[in-house]
Motif scaffolding. Structure first.
Motif, PDB file in Angstrom:
ATOM      1  N   LEU A   1      48.803  32.634  54.807  1.00 60.65           N
ATOM      2  CA  LEU A   1      48.223  33.159  53.571  1.00 60.65           C
ATOM      3  C   LEU A   1      48.876  34.470  53.138  1.00 60.65           C
ATOM      4  CD1 LEU A   1      46.045  32.823  51.361  1.00 60.65           C
ATOM      5  CD2 LEU A   1      44.566  34.230  52.785  1.00 60.65           C
ATOM      6  N   ILE A   2      49.228  35.321  54.091  1.00 66.23           N
ATOM      7  CA  ILE A   2      49.795  36.632  53.758  1.00 66.23           C
ATOM      8  C   ILE A   2      51.052  36.469  52.895  1.00 66.23           C
ATOM      9  CG2 ILE A   2      50.771  38.769  54.684  1.00 66.23           C
ATOM     10  CD1 ILE A   2      47.717  38.324  55.172  1.00 66.23           C
ATOM     11  N   ALA A   3      51.949  35.573  53.281  1.00 63.87           N
ATOM     12  CA  ALA A   3      53.178  35.356  52.511  1.00 63.87           C
ATOM     13  C   ALA A   3      52.861  34.850  51.110  1.00 63.87           C
ATOM     14  CB  ALA A   3      54.097  34.388  53.244  1.00 63.87           C
ATOM     15  N   LEU A   4      51.897  33.956  51.003  1.00 68.50           N
ATOM     16  CA  LEU A   4      51.494  33.436  49.697  1.00 68.50           C
ATOM     17  C   LEU A   4      50.916  34.555  48.833  1.00 68.50           C
ATOM     18  CD1 LEU A   4      50.938  31.144  47.686  1.00 68.50           C
ATOM     19  CD2 LEU A   4      48.847  30.649  48.962  1.00 68.50           C
ATOM     20  N   LEU A   5      50.035  35.373  49.420  1.00 68.87           N
ATOM     21  CA  LEU A   5      49.457  36.484  48.672  1.00 68.87           C
ATOM     22  C   LEU A   5      50.518  37.506  48.284  1.00 68.87           C
ATOM     23  CD1 LEU A   5      46.064  37.046  50.529  1.00 68.87           C
ATOM     24  CD2 LEU A   5      46.443  35.970  48.297  1.00 68.87           C
ATOM     25  N   ASP A   6      51.475  37.749  49.174  1.00 62.99           N
ATOM     26  CA  ASP A   6      52.585  38.663  48.838  1.00 62.99           C
ATOM     27  C   ASP A   6      53.285  38.187  47.568  1.00 62.99           C
ATOM     28  OD1 ASP A   6      52.152  40.290  51.062  1.00 62.99           O
ATOM     29  OD2 ASP A   6      53.791  39.411  52.243  1.00 62.99           O
ATOM     30  N   GLU A   7      53.546  36.894  47.520  1.00 69.80           N
ATOM     31  CA  GLU A   7      54.265  36.310  46.378  1.00 69.80           C
ATOM     32  C   GLU A   7      53.484  36.461  45.075  1.00 69.80           C
ATOM     33  OE1 GLU A   7      55.224  31.808  44.996  1.00 69.80           O
ATOM     34  OE2 GLU A   7      55.718  32.291  47.073  1.00 69.80           O
ATOM     35  N   ILE A   8      52.226  36.081  45.087  1.00 71.40           N
ATOM     36  CA  ILE A   8      51.477  36.138  43.827  1.00 71.40           C
ATOM     37  C   ILE A   8      51.052  37.567  43.480  1.00 71.40           C
ATOM     38  CG2 ILE A   8      50.816  33.705  43.822  1.00 71.40           C
ATOM     39  CD1 ILE A   8      48.109  34.426  44.854  1.00 71.40           C
ATOM     40  N   GLU A   9      51.000  38.438  44.479  1.00 74.01           N
ATOM     41  CA  GLU A   9      50.736  39.845  44.190  1.00 74.01           C
ATOM     42  C   GLU A   9      51.967  40.472  43.525  1.00 74.01           C
ATOM     43  OE1 GLU A   9      48.441  43.507  46.309  1.00 74.01           O
ATOM     44  OE2 GLU A   9      49.966  42.506  47.540  1.00 74.01           O
TER      45      GLU A   9
ATOM     46  N   GLY B   1      51.956  40.069  40.043  1.00 76.51           N
ATOM     47  CA  GLY B   1      50.877  40.768  39.349  1.00 76.51           C
ATOM     48  C   GLY B   1      49.641  39.919  39.088  1.00 76.51           C
ATOM     49  N   LEU B   2      49.494  38.823  39.836  1.00 78.04           N
ATOM     50  CA  LEU B   2      48.391  37.887  39.591  1.00 78.04           C
ATOM     51  C   LEU B   2      47.141  38.218  40.404  1.00 78.04           C
ATOM     52  CD1 LEU B   2      50.504  34.610  39.530  1.00 78.04           C
ATOM     53  CD2 LEU B   2      49.931  36.160  37.640  1.00 78.04           C
ATOM     54  N   VAL B   3      47.325  38.882  41.540  1.00 76.52           N
ATOM     55  CA  VAL B   3      46.205  39.315  42.381  1.00 76.52           C
ATOM     56  C   VAL B   3      46.496  40.717  42.883  1.00 76.52           C
ATOM     57  CG1 VAL B   3      45.628  36.966  43.167  1.00 76.52           C
ATOM     58  CG2 VAL B   3      47.118  38.411  44.563  1.00 76.52           C
ATOM     59  N   VAL B   4      45.433  41.378  43.315  1.00 75.95           N
ATOM     60  CA  VAL B   4      45.589  42.646  44.029  1.00 75.95           C
ATOM     61  C   VAL B   4      44.771  42.557  45.304  1.00 75.95           C
ATOM     62  CG1 VAL B   4      46.075  44.117  42.044  1.00 75.95           C
ATOM     63  CG2 VAL B   4      43.721  43.745  42.734  1.00 75.95           C
ATOM     64  N   ARG B   5      45.285  43.224  46.326  1.00 75.57           N
ATOM     65  CA  ARG B   5      44.576  43.338  47.597  1.00 75.57           C
ATOM     66  C   ARG B   5      44.183  44.798  47.751  1.00 75.57           C
ATOM     67  NH1 ARG B   5      48.815  40.158  51.340  1.00 75.57           N
ATOM     68  NH2 ARG B   5      50.201  40.935  49.760  1.00 75.57           N
ATOM     69  N   GLU B   6      42.913  44.984  48.027  1.00 68.94           N
ATOM     70  CA  GLU B   6      42.390  46.340  48.155  1.00 68.94           C
ATOM     71  C   GLU B   6      41.673  46.485  49.487  1.00 68.94           C
ATOM     72  OE1 GLU B   6      41.287  46.836  43.451  1.00 68.94           O
ATOM     73  OE2 GLU B   6      39.892  45.802  44.776  1.00 68.94           O
ATOM     74  N   GLN B   7      41.802  47.649  50.050  1.00 69.43           N
ATOM     75  CA  GLN B   7      41.117  47.921  51.310  1.00 69.43           C
ATOM     76  C   GLN B   7      39.610  47.919  51.061  1.00 69.43           C
ATOM     77  OE1 GLN B   7      41.858  51.803  53.104  1.00 69.43           O
ATOM     78  NE2 GLN B   7      42.426  50.694  54.964  1.00 69.43           N
ATOM     79  N   ASP B   8      38.885  47.295  51.963  1.00 71.53           N
ATOM     80  CA  ASP B   8      37.426  47.255  51.889  1.00 71.53           C
ATOM     81  C   ASP B   8      36.896  48.613  52.342  1.00 71.53           C
ATOM     82  OD1 ASP B   8      34.699  46.852  52.283  1.00 71.53           O
ATOM     83  OD2 ASP B   8      34.969  44.899  53.256  1.00 71.53           O
TER      84      ASP B   8
ATOM     85  N   ALA C   1      38.908  32.865  40.804  1.00 72.95           N
ATOM     86  CA  ALA C   1      38.228  32.828  39.505  1.00 72.95           C
ATOM     87  C   ALA C   1      36.787  32.362  39.670  1.00 72.95           C
ATOM     88  CB  ALA C   1      38.974  31.912  38.539  1.00 72.95           C
ATOM     89  N   GLN C   2      36.551  31.502  40.649  1.00 71.53           N
ATOM     90  CA  GLN C   2      35.193  31.012  40.926  1.00 71.53           C
ATOM     91  C   GLN C   2      34.357  32.046  41.655  1.00 71.53           C
ATOM     92  OE1 GLN C   2      35.980  27.368  43.157  1.00 71.53           O
ATOM     93  NE2 GLN C   2      34.751  26.295  41.641  1.00 71.53           N
ATOM     94  N   GLU C   3      34.996  32.684  42.657  1.00 76.33           N
ATOM     95  CA  GLU C   3      34.255  33.576  43.540  1.00 76.33           C
ATOM     96  C   GLU C   3      35.235  34.545  44.207  1.00 76.33           C
ATOM     97  OE1 GLU C   3      31.466  33.052  47.514  1.00 76.33           O
ATOM     98  OE2 GLU C   3      32.272  31.291  46.517  1.00 76.33           O
ATOM     99  N   PRO C   4      35.018  35.843  44.044  1.00 78.21           N
ATOM    100  CA  PRO C   4      35.900  36.806  44.721  1.00 78.21           C
ATOM    101  C   PRO C   4      35.836  36.617  46.236  1.00 78.21           C
ATOM    102  CG  PRO C   4      34.464  37.903  43.136  1.00 78.21           C
ATOM    103  CD  PRO C   4      33.988  36.483  43.253  1.00 78.21           C
ATOM    104  N   ALA C   5      36.948  36.899  46.891  1.00 75.73           N
ATOM    105  CA  ALA C   5      37.018  36.744  48.338  1.00 75.73           C
ATOM    106  C   ALA C   5      36.606  38.042  49.029  1.00 75.73           C
ATOM    107  CB  ALA C   5      38.429  36.361  48.755  1.00 75.73           C
ATOM    108  N   ALA C   6      35.689  37.933  49.965  1.00 78.82           N
ATOM    109  CA  ALA C   6      35.252  39.097  50.733  1.00 78.82           C
ATOM    110  C   ALA C   6      36.402  39.648  51.567  1.00 78.82           C
ATOM    111  CB  ALA C   6      34.072  38.731  51.624  1.00 78.82           C
ATOM    112  N   ASN C   7      37.287  38.744  52.002  1.00 79.43           N
ATOM    113  CA  ASN C   7      38.477  39.152  52.755  1.00 79.43           C
ATOM    114  C   ASN C   7      39.473  37.991  52.754  1.00 79.43           C
ATOM    115  OD1 ASN C   7      37.762  37.381  54.985  1.00 79.43           O
ATOM    116  ND2 ASN C   7      36.282  38.940  55.590  1.00 79.43           N
ATOM    117  N   GLN C   8      40.635  38.240  53.305  1.00 76.68           N
ATOM    118  CA  GLN C   8      41.688  37.235  53.290  1.00 76.68           C
ATOM    119  C   GLN C   8      41.328  36.012  54.118  1.00 76.68           C
ATOM    120  OE1 GLN C   8      45.374  40.266  52.418  1.00 76.68           O
ATOM    121  NE2 GLN C   8      45.060  39.641  54.500  1.00 76.68           N
ATOM    122  N   LEU C   9      40.634  36.206  55.231  1.00 75.30           N
ATOM    123  CA  LEU C   9      40.217  35.073  56.058  1.00 75.30           C
ATOM    124  C   LEU C   9      39.244  34.172  55.286  1.00 75.30           C
ATOM    125  CD1 LEU C   9      40.135  33.475  58.678  1.00 75.30           C
ATOM    126  CD2 LEU C   9      38.419  35.086  59.526  1.00 75.30           C
TER     127      LEU C   9
END
Length: 136
Positions: A63-71, A74-81, A42-50
């Motif tokens: 982090l991947i497991a955490l992102l899997d859970e919140i994705e 429907g709380l976040v989306v991961r998109e290819q750069d 919410a403060q700043e979009p992440a350029a990447n997962q790292l």
């Protein structure tokens, strides 16, 4: 009497906050780290997962497991750069913003109760000083 060490004081306050926040976050279907991810995005979009892992001080391998859970929620989306197919950008969804706002409102209410022992001026000073120390 000698003053108490800052580490001891902050440790006790941190434990008190964790105990108070846990049930609030559970009520919103969030872990502490999930809340941290949503707050950071919410403060700043992440350029990447790292970059996201670094920003929140989380182990990049977990982090991947955490992102899997919140994705899944429907709380976040991961998109290819588009500039680098190896990178995955992470962004907050409208549902993620709404969940964050609801959780944050409950946390702020709890914090207001904790801070009610202080005057308004003391509350503003404490928050200002803690922000300065945290960002140094």
């Amino acid at each position: 009497m000698e003053r108490e060490d800052l580490g001891s004081l902050f440790g006790r306050i941190t434990r008190r906050l964790i105990v108070a926040e846990g049930p609030l976050l559970d009520g919103h279907g969030l872990s502490m780290w999930g809340y941290g991810v949503l707050s950071q995005l919410a403060q700043e979009p992440a350029a990447n997962q790292l970059a996201l892992a670094t920003a929140i001080g989380y182990d990049k391998s977990r982090l991947i497991a955490l992102l899997d859970e919140i994705e899944r929620d429907g709380l976040v989306v991961r998109e290819q750069d588009p500039a680098d197919r190896r990178n995955r950008r992470v962004r907050l969804t409208p549902a993620g913003r709404a969940r964050l706002a609801a959780a944050r409102a409950d946390i702020r209410a709890m914090e207001d109760g904790l801070l009610s022992e202080l005057t308004g001026t003391e509350q503003r000073s404490l928050i200002s000083m803690l922000s300065r120390l945290a960002n140094e």
